[in-house]
Motif scaffolding. Structure first.
Motif, PDB file in Angstrom:
ATOM      1  N   ARG A 147      68.169  30.066   9.358  1.00 32.63           N
ATOM      2  CA  ARG A 147      69.383  29.648   8.645  1.00 32.63           C
ATOM      3  C   ARG A 147      69.839  30.772   7.708  1.00 32.63           C
ATOM      4  N   THR A 148      71.123  30.730   7.330  1.00 28.48           N
ATOM      5  CA  THR A 148      71.671  31.790   6.485  1.00 28.48           C
ATOM      6  C   THR A 148      71.176  31.731   5.047  1.00 28.48           C
ATOM      7  N   ASP A 149      70.418  30.699   4.697  1.00 28.12           N
ATOM      8  CA  ASP A 149      69.756  30.685   3.388  1.00 28.12           C
ATOM      9  C   ASP A 149      68.330  31.224   3.492  1.00 28.12           C
ATOM     10  N   GLY A 150      67.956  31.721   4.677  1.00 32.22           N
ATOM     11  CA  GLY A 150      66.625  32.274   4.868  1.00 32.22           C
ATOM     12  C   GLY A 150      65.563  31.247   5.220  1.00 32.22           C
ATOM     13  N   MET A 151      65.950  29.983   5.321  1.00 29.39           N
ATOM     14  CA  MET A 151      65.004  28.915   5.618  1.00 29.39           C
ATOM     15  C   MET A 151      64.984  28.633   7.121  1.00 29.39           C
ATOM     16  N   GLN A 152      64.003  27.813   7.532  1.00 27.38           N
ATOM     17  CA  GLN A 152      63.855  27.359   8.921  1.00 27.38           C
ATOM     18  C   GLN A 152      63.804  28.537   9.897  1.00 27.38           C
ATOM     19  N   ASN A 153      62.928  29.482   9.592  1.00 25.40           N
ATOM     20  CA  ASN A 153      62.703  30.621  10.482  1.00 25.40           C
ATOM     21  C   ASN A 153      61.729  30.170  11.570  1.00 25.40           C
ATOM     22  N   VAL A 154      62.229  29.911  12.770  1.00 28.98           N
ATOM     23  CA  VAL A 154      61.465  29.199  13.788  1.00 28.98           C
ATOM     24  C   VAL A 154      61.423  29.996  15.092  1.00 28.98           C
ATOM     25  N   LEU A 155      60.226  30.104  15.678  1.00 34.69           N
ATOM     26  CA  LEU A 155      60.066  30.680  17.007  1.00 34.69           C
ATOM     27  C   LEU A 155      60.501  29.641  18.041  1.00 34.69           C
ATOM     28  N   ILE A 156      61.369  30.035  18.967  1.00 30.79           N
ATOM     29  CA  ILE A 156      61.923  29.100  19.941  1.00 30.79           C
ATOM     30  C   ILE A 156      61.071  28.982  21.197  1.00 30.79           C
ATOM     31  N   HIS A 157      60.522  30.082  21.670  1.00 31.72           N
ATOM     32  CA  HIS A 157      59.701  30.031  22.885  1.00 31.72           C
ATOM     33  C   HIS A 157      58.354  30.693  22.600  1.00 31.72           C
ATOM     34  N   LYS A 158      57.288  29.908  22.716  1.00 31.51           N
ATOM     35  CA  LYS A 158      55.926  30.408  22.527  1.00 31.51           C
ATOM     36  C   LYS A 158      55.226  30.455  23.876  1.00 31.51           C
ATOM     37  N   ARG A 159      54.767  31.639  24.276  1.00 32.14           N
ATOM     38  CA  ARG A 159      54.136  31.772  25.589  1.00 32.14           C
ATOM     39  C   ARG A 159      52.802  31.042  25.634  1.00 32.14           C
ATOM     40  N   ASN A 160      52.422  30.617  26.850  1.00 32.51           N
ATOM     41  CA  ASN A 160      51.087  30.048  27.056  1.00 32.51           C
ATOM     42  C   ASN A 160      50.400  30.680  28.261  1.00 32.51           C
ATOM     43  N   MET A 161      50.936  31.812  28.739  1.00 35.86           N
ATOM     44  CA  MET A 161      50.306  32.565  29.819  1.00 35.86           C
ATOM     45  C   MET A 161      50.400  34.048  29.503  1.00 35.86           C
ATOM     46  N   ALA A 162      49.344  34.790  29.772  1.00 32.53           N
ATOM     47  CA  ALA A 162      49.397  36.243  29.645  1.00 32.53           C
ATOM     48  C   ALA A 162      50.468  36.786  30.585  1.00 32.53           C
ATOM     49  N   MET A 163      51.275  37.752  30.095  1.00 34.38           N
ATOM     50  CA  MET A 163      52.354  38.402  30.846  1.00 34.38           C
ATOM     51  C   MET A 163      53.544  37.476  31.116  1.00 34.38           C
ATOM     52  N   GLU A 164      53.584  36.321  30.487  1.00 34.36           N
ATOM     53  CA  GLU A 164      54.789  35.487  30.507  1.00 34.36           C
ATOM     54  C   GLU A 164      55.841  36.161  29.624  1.00 34.36           C
ATOM     55  N   ILE A 165      57.085  36.174  30.072  1.00 31.97           N
ATOM     56  CA  ILE A 165      58.139  36.789  29.262  1.00 31.97           C
ATOM     57  C   ILE A 165      59.366  35.886  29.184  1.00 31.97           C
ATOM     58  N   ALA A 166      60.105  36.050  28.091  1.00 30.90           N
ATOM     59  CA  ALA A 166      61.360  35.326  27.871  1.00 30.90           C
ATOM     60  C   ALA A 166      62.298  36.237  27.105  1.00 30.90           C
ATOM     61  N   GLY A 167      63.582  36.238  27.484  1.00 33.70           N
ATOM     62  CA  GLY A 167      64.520  37.109  26.778  1.00 33.70           C
ATOM     63  C   GLY A 167      65.929  37.010  27.313  1.00 33.70           C
ATOM     64  N   HIS A 168      66.765  37.978  26.887  1.00 37.33           N
ATOM     65  CA  HIS A 168      68.193  38.007  27.194  1.00 37.33           C
ATOM     66  C   HIS A 168      68.816  36.638  26.927  1.00 37.33           C
ATOM     67  N   GLU A 169      68.553  36.185  25.702  1.00 39.25           N
ATOM     68  CA  GLU A 169      68.996  34.872  25.248  1.00 39.25           C
ATOM     69  C   GLU A 169      70.496  34.869  24.957  1.00 39.25           C
ATOM     70  N   PHE A 170      71.121  33.699  25.118  1.00 42.30           N
ATOM     71  CA  PHE A 170      72.542  33.556  24.812  1.00 42.30           C
ATOM     72  C   PHE A 170      72.845  32.102  24.495  1.00 42.30           C
ATOM     73  N   TRP A 171      73.938  31.902  23.791  1.00 37.35           N
ATOM     74  CA  TRP A 171      74.351  30.562  23.378  1.00 37.35           C
ATOM     75  C   TRP A 171      75.155  29.867  24.476  1.00 37.35           C
ATOM     76  N   GLY A 172      74.924  28.570  24.663  1.00 34.49           N
ATOM     77  CA  GLY A 172      75.873  27.749  25.389  1.00 34.49           C
ATOM     78  C   GLY A 172      77.149  27.644  24.565  1.00 34.49           C
ATOM     79  N   LEU A 173      78.287  27.444  25.228  1.00 37.18           N
ATOM     80  CA  LEU A 173      79.561  27.486  24.516  1.00 37.18           C
ATOM     81  C   LEU A 173      79.736  26.337  23.541  1.00 37.18           C
ATOM     82  N   ASP A 174      78.970  25.246  23.723  1.00 32.44           N
ATOM     83  CA  ASP A 174      79.093  24.109  22.808  1.00 32.44           C
ATOM     84  C   ASP A 174      78.225  24.269  21.573  1.00 32.44           C
ATOM     85  N   GLY A 175      77.398  25.307  21.522  1.00 29.51           N
ATOM     86  CA  GLY A 175      76.554  25.546  20.361  1.00 29.51           C
ATOM     87  C   GLY A 175      75.344  24.639  20.264  1.00 29.51           C
ATOM     88  N   ARG A 176      75.135  23.768  21.255  1.00 32.27           N
ATOM     89  CA  ARG A 176      73.997  22.851  21.200  1.00 32.27           C
ATOM     90  C   ARG A 176      72.782  23.379  21.953  1.00 32.27           C
TER      91      ARG A 176
END
Length: 475
Positions: free
Chosen positions: A276-305
């Motif tokens: 958040r812009t107040d510096g709060m709620q700094n949250v990891l969105i995707h936590k891996r559970n396998m070695a060499m698992e990757i996630a990236g090139h993230e983008f927003w849906g147009l509805d913001g949800r």
């Protein structure tokens, strides 16, 4: 005298390239796909924005893009283009692609979600500071907003256009180690008569990118993630870190919600975060559970949800596009085949269609037949077995080729996006040598004329017999 001669040569080259652009095809039907392809820009070296950065005005009528001479606007209905914000004169004695020219130019940040404005920055060589401006896309009026702290930049603007977010290194020494500052210069032409084809600098991946990313991650440079009030100039620190922070992207609807990432080789970082812009709620969105698992090139849906990201389980072997709903915390994972994987993905309002920009065999998927602009039709699978509220819900992509990209050099990443009316998939390509912005029509034409049907690679080869430069091999 030397500078005068260089200026004449540069002008002559620019005139020659522009004249050549006028002779390039503007529209044809791809023989391999049946879809119409349209060249939308005339400026050699022109390019669209990075795939997850908004390029459209709130009314959906204009698209902003980059070109060597500055920031341009495309009127989507008429496909007429115009220069909106001009770059200052280039240093003619600097090498092609020189960071002197890149830094001295105007840098488009994003098109506003609230007003018909494009936000951009300009670096002052004398003060070594960046200043943020906005330009009215209809009137051309430019407004100076704020000058940033030393070594600072802005990467995104929030939904109500009150805040910018960026990073700065805490020391000058750290700034010299920052990714991109030591990017290798393009190899010089082998002869004085060889022409250097202008490319979309912001979308071209450097040679040795993998090694550069490893060095930047290992450097542990002290860095600050911050907000700046675009009216008062007040700077607020969100966090200090020695991780490599990047890819900041505000929600399209919530002005207080920021997505950002921990940069580096994807298998070595927990990448996708929210704060958040107040510096709060700094949250990891995707936590891996396998070695060499990757996630990236993230983008927003147009509805913001919902946010979306490329998920590989593990890297280079099994491929999904994942959607994470911020309200329900549920996830959907659309599976695709190796040849369907793309460097970047995008979607329409309502998430009824997705698009991808493909990839050559040098990319992480090592796809033998992946050089296509793709249209994806999503379908959820019927769950007949055990299902729980916290389970990821499975789906599949059914792909439809839009453009044969086998004559495109994927060191320049095409960065797909849909037009607001969902009729075009827009991308950048160097298939004709210099980069231009193209669109592929989503609907196939009925009863096209035979004279309008061409093999895209063969058509491109008439103007550029060989691909420009080497294929990526360091992803």
């Amino acid at each position: 005298m030397y500078r005068f001669v260089l200026s004449i040569l540069a002008l002559s080259t620019a005139v020659s390239l522009c004249a050549r652009a006028q002779n390039l095809p503007t529209s044809w039907i791809d023989k391999d796909t049946g879809h119409r392809v349209v060249r939308l820009t005339n400026e050699p070296g022109s390019s669209g924005f990075y795939f997850n950065v908004n390029a459209y005005t709130p009314d959906g009528k204009q698209m902003v893009y980059n070109a060597p001479d500055g920031i341009h606007v495309l009127e989507l209905a008429t496909r007429q283009t115009r220069l909106l914000v001009a770059n200052p004169p280039r240093q003619t004695d600097a090498s092609p692609g020189s960071r002197v020219n890149v830094r001295n130019g105007v840098h488009a940040i994003v098109v506003g979600r609230k007003t018909n404005s494009v936000f951009f920055s300009k670096f002052d060589i004398a003060t070594k500071l960046n200043t943020v401006y906005k330009a009215d896309i209809y009137t051309g009026q430019v407004t100076k907003l704020v000058t940033l702290p030393a070594r600072a930049s802005v990467a995104t603007v929030n939904a109500d256009e009150t805040l910018g977010v960026g990073t700065y290194t805490e020391t000058e020494e750290g700034a010299t180690q920052e990714y991109g500052n030591n990017r290798p210069q393009p190899a010089p032409a082998s002869s004085g008569t060889e022409k250097v084809q202008p490319q979309a600098d912001n979308l071209v991946q450097p040679e040795g990118k993998g090694a550069m990313m490893e060095r930047r991650l290992a450097a542990r440079i002290p860095i600050v993630l911050y907000t700046v009030n675009l009216e008062s100039g007040k700077v607020t620190v969100l966090l200090h870190s020695t991780d490599w922070i990047g890819h900041m992207l505000f929600s399209p609807t919530d002005p207080t919600l920021l997505m950002y990432c921990h940069e580096g080789p994807w298998q070595k970082v927990d990448r996708i975060w929210m704060i958040r812009t107040d510096g709060m709620q700094n949250v990891l969105i995707h936590k891996r559970n396998m070695a060499m698992e990757i996630a990236g090139h993230e983008f927003w849906g147009l509805d913001g949800r919902t946010i979306w990201y490329d998920w590989q389980y593990p890297k280079g072997e099994d491929f999904f596009l994942v959607g994470y709903n911020l309200e329900t915390h549920k996830r959907v994972a659309y599976h695709m085949q190796r040849n369907e994987w793309s460097i970047h993905f995008n979607l329409t309002q309502g998430e009824t269609l997705f698009a991808g920009d493909g990839g050559d065999p040098g990319q992480v998927a090592k796809a033998p037949d992946g050089e296509w602009i793709e249209l994806f039709h999503p379908q959820m699978l019927t769950v007949s077995g055990v299902n729980q509220p916290d389970f990821w819900q499975p789906g599949v992509f059914y792909s439809e080729h839009l453009v044969n990209m086998s004559h495109h050099n994927y060191r320049l990443e095409p960065n797909v996006r849909f037009s607001p009316d969902k009729e075009l998939v827009i991308f950048t390509s160097n298939m004709f040598g210099p980069s231009y912005v193209f669109g592929a029509e989503v609907e196939k034409p009925t009863n096209p004329q035979a004279s309008d049907i061409h093999s895209t690679p063969e058509l491109a080869a008439r103007f550029t017999p060989a691909k420009t430069g080497p294929r990526p091999n360091d992803k």
